[in-house]
Design a protein around this motif. Structure first.
Motif, PDB file in Angstrom:
ATOM      1  N   GLU A  40       0.977  -1.004  -0.161  1.00 40.32           N
ATOM      2  CA  GLU A  40      -0.256   0.043  -0.020  1.00 40.32           C
ATOM      3  C   GLU A  40       0.881   1.048  -0.281  1.00 40.32           C
ATOM      4  OE1 GLU A  40      -0.811  -0.347   4.444  1.00 40.32           O
ATOM      5  OE2 GLU A  40      -2.263  -0.778   3.750  1.00 40.32           O
ATOM      6  N   MET A  50      -4.496   7.261  -3.639  1.00 35.36           N
ATOM      7  CA  MET A  50      -5.175   6.638  -5.059  1.00 35.36           C
ATOM      8  C   MET A  50      -4.056   7.282  -6.345  1.00 35.36           C
ATOM      9  SD  MET A  50      -8.635   7.083  -6.514  1.00 35.36           S
ATOM     10  CE  MET A  50      -8.981   6.721  -7.973  1.00 35.36           C
ATOM     11  N   SER A  69      -1.792   2.532  -8.163  1.00 41.70           N
ATOM     12  CA  SER A  69      -2.606   2.183  -6.555  1.00 41.70           C
ATOM     13  C   SER A  69      -4.038   2.444  -6.602  1.00 41.70           C
ATOM     14  CB  SER A  69      -1.739   3.253  -5.446  1.00 41.70           C
ATOM     15  OG  SER A  69      -2.059   4.215  -5.416  1.00 41.70           O
ATOM     16  N   ASN A  70      -4.668   0.974  -5.737  1.00 42.57           N
ATOM     17  CA  ASN A  70      -6.347   1.776  -5.903  1.00 42.57           C
ATOM     18  C   ASN A  70      -6.293   2.892  -4.791  1.00 42.57           C
ATOM     19  OD1 ASN A  70      -6.188   0.424  -3.200  1.00 42.57           O
ATOM     20  ND2 ASN A  70      -7.052  -1.608  -4.285  1.00 42.57           N
ATOM     21  N   GLU A  71      -7.851   2.484  -4.923  1.00 41.89           N
ATOM     22  CA  GLU A  71      -8.772   3.458  -3.604  1.00 41.89           C
ATOM     23  C   GLU A  71      -8.457   3.717  -2.818  1.00 41.89           C
ATOM     24  OE1 GLU A  71     -11.291  -0.109  -4.323  1.00 41.89           O
ATOM     25  OE2 GLU A  71     -10.380   1.672  -5.820  1.00 41.89           O
ATOM     26  N   ASN A  72      -7.376   2.278  -2.564  1.00 42.47           N
ATOM     27  CA  ASN A  72      -7.507   1.993  -1.008  1.00 42.47           C
ATOM     28  C   ASN A  72      -5.875   2.381  -0.390  1.00 42.47           C
ATOM     29  OD1 ASN A  72      -9.694   1.669   0.486  1.00 42.47           O
ATOM     30  ND2 ASN A  72      -9.514   0.063  -0.584  1.00 42.47           N
TER      31      ASN A  72
END
Length: 115
Positions: A40, A50, A69-72
């Motif tokens: 992360e 993100m 990277s995703n929304e988390n």
């Protein structure tokens, strides 16, 4: 008739050998022979980031893959050949981050937190 009987016997033995080989291959699936790097991206204050570009390099500093990277703040690289890798993370308004010598082992998963 003897020729016909023998060819049927050889065909049956070939089918059994093929099934045994296929069963052996299933036991050594790509997931068991490879590893993964997941992680992360977070700011210094711990906020998920993100849209960071995460670059994966092999031991020879050659780009293997890249993801966002995703929304988390999460990212992942799976089905990696066991070896040493490096990660570089870039995001506008942040100093690029790098992690080197990340060991990937067969069937294992390395977890990183990048700040």
């Amino acid at each position: 008739n003897r020729v016909l009987v023998r060819s049927r016997a050889y065909a049956a033995m070939g089918a059994i050998a093929a099934m045994s080989l296929a069963t052996g291959l299933e036991a050594a699936s790509p997931a068991k022979l490879s590893g993964a790097i997941v992680g992360e991206v977070r700011s210094a204050t711990g906020v998920a980031q993100m849209g960071a570009t995460v670059f994966l390099f092999n031991r020879y500093d050659q780009l293997v893959r890249k993801v966002l990277s995703n929304e988390n703040g999460g990212f992942g690289f799976d089905f990696l050949t066991p070896d040493l890798y490096s990660i570089r993370v870039q995001l506008a308004s942040f100093v690029p981050a790098e992690r080197k010598n990340i060991s990937v082992q067969a069937g294992g998963q390395s977890f990183l937190t990048i700040q």
